[in-house]
Design an enzyme around this catalytic site. Structure first.
Site, PDB file in Angstrom:
ATOM      1  N   HIS A 120      -1.574   1.453  -4.161  1.00 47.05           N
ATOM      2  CA  HIS A 120      -1.994   2.861  -4.129  1.00 47.05           C
ATOM      3  C   HIS A 120      -1.127   3.741  -5.027  1.00 47.05           C
ATOM      4  CE1 HIS A 120      -3.983   2.008   0.029  1.00 47.05           C
ATOM      5  NE2 HIS A 120      -4.768   1.698  -0.969  1.00 47.05           N
ATOM      6  N   CYS A 125       0.695  16.270 -14.980  1.00 46.60           N
ATOM      7  CA  CYS A 125       0.119  17.614 -14.973  1.00 46.60           C
ATOM      8  C   CYS A 125      -1.401  17.503 -14.870  1.00 46.60           C
ATOM      9  CB  CYS A 125       0.505  18.331 -16.265  1.00 46.60           C
ATOM     10  SG  CYS A 125      -0.314  19.925 -16.431  1.00 46.60           S
ATOM     11  N   CYS A 137       3.433  23.624 -19.381  1.00 48.71           N
ATOM     12  CA  CYS A 137       2.221  24.354 -19.792  1.00 48.71           C
ATOM     13  C   CYS A 137       1.720  25.293 -18.687  1.00 48.71           C
ATOM     14  CB  CYS A 137       1.112  23.381 -20.200  1.00 48.71           C
ATOM     15  SG  CYS A 137       0.189  22.685 -18.806  1.00 48.71           S
ATOM     16  N   GLN A 172       0.843  -1.198   0.000  1.00 44.05           N
ATOM     17  CA  GLN A 172       0.000   0.000   0.000  1.00 44.05           C
ATOM     18  C   GLN A 172       0.877   1.246   0.000  1.00 44.05           C
ATOM     19  OE1 GLN A 172      -3.403  -0.798   3.076  1.00 44.05           O
ATOM     20  NE2 GLN A 172      -1.709  -2.164   3.512  1.00 44.05           N
ATOM     21  N   CYS A 221       4.137  22.093 -14.647  1.00 48.63           N
ATOM     22  CA  CYS A 221       4.384  21.560 -15.992  1.00 48.63           C
ATOM     23  C   CYS A 221       4.862  22.709 -16.880  1.00 48.63           C
ATOM     24  CB  CYS A 221       3.054  21.009 -16.502  1.00 48.63           C
ATOM     25  SG  CYS A 221       3.082  20.376 -18.170  1.00 48.63           S
TER      26      CYS A 221
END
Ligand code: OAD
Length: 249
Positions: free
Chosen positions: A124, A132, A155, A106, A153
């Site tokens: 998980h 992003c 962007c 996990q 990111c």
């Protein structure tokens, strides 16, 4: 637990693991405590300082990325520096000895892989990549500086780690691989988990229903302690070290 009882249970666990055809481990935050990564619940747990509803829900990173990245930045920097302990190393060694088919973890800390385990299901997700939230571009975490948060990111969008937040679906492939491991094993070694987060907590019940022997290692009782065959009250690293020395001898 009296020392004699501990030794007896360790010997019995070692005998069962060494003579089985297929063992699987289910690990939780407790296995990494001796690598100085805090658990989620209990004393010094992450959720003592950060309310998971506010910091770890699927909606949290979009709602308030600066706040959520306080917690994520702390956790990711701890994981970046952490080293596997004797429990991670022992599981990696068992795999090499053909005594362990795989690990369902996990944890997002990547310590099983750092220890050399190959067959690891990160139930998980993991911390090795981030995406992003605007355009979906994926980055390798090790290539990002986490000094300035939140990381962005190209962007301009905010990144999020590719691990599962509360309210988010577990990747289908992880569930499938875990079910396969749990339903085919003869022995399941459960280390350092409270066993209260589903669906990962269903794996020991699945293993038991197909006849597997359950061995648990935890300093405290967990949700599984009443159904396991062997409960060893102890810390992960020291207990696994003792089990390994019995397997070798
Ligand atoms: P928890 O933080 O809930 O529980 C840690 C467990 O480790 C407890 O049972 C402790 O008794 C045990 N423990 C503490 N020190 C130990 C040691 N040295 N050796 C062995 N065991 C020790 O961790 P998990 O049960 O793994 O999910 O948590 C499950 C999930 O809840 C996590 O994966 C995370 C969290 O919210 C998500 O983020 C989706």
């Amino acid at each position: 637990m009296a020392n004699d009882d501990f030794e007896k249970l360790v010997r019995e666990a070692a005998r069962i693991i060494a003579s089985s055809q297929s063992s699987v481990a289910l690990t939780g935050a407790g296995i990494s405590v001796e690598s100085d990564i805090p658990p989620f619940r209990g004393k010094h747990g992450l959720w003592e300082r950060y309310d998971p509803e506010e910091y770890a829900h699927i909606t949290s990173p979009r709602k308030d990325p600066g706040k959520v990245w306080q917690m994520l930045g702390e956790l990711l920097l701890i994981c970046r520096d952490a080293q596997p302990n004797e429990a991670h190393n022992s599981l990696a060694r068992l795999e090499k000895m053909n005594l362990l088919d795989g690990i369902i973890t996990q944890n997002i800390d990547g310590l099983h892989q750092k220890a050399g385990s190959n067959e690891v299901v990160e139930f998980h997700g993991g911390n090795s990549t981030m995406s992003c939230m605007e355009c979906g571009t994926q980055y390798h975490t090790k290539e990002l500086s986490l000094e300035i948060i939140p990381p962005r990111c190209e962007c301009g969008g905010v990144l999020r780690p590719d691990f599962v937040f509360f309210g988010e679906a577990i990747p289908h492939s992880c569930i499938e691989r875990s079910i396969k491991l749990a339903s085919n094993c003869e022995v399941m070694i459960i280390i350092g988990t409270t066993g209260i987060v589903v669906p990962s907590a269903q794996m020991p019940y699945l293993a038991k229903s197909t006849g597997a022997v359950l061995i648990e290692i935890n300093p405290e009782k967990s949700a599984f302690s009443d159904i396991v065959d062997i409960f060893i009250q102890g810390k992960a690293a020291e207990t696994m070290k003792s089990i390994m020395s019995n397997i070798k001898s």
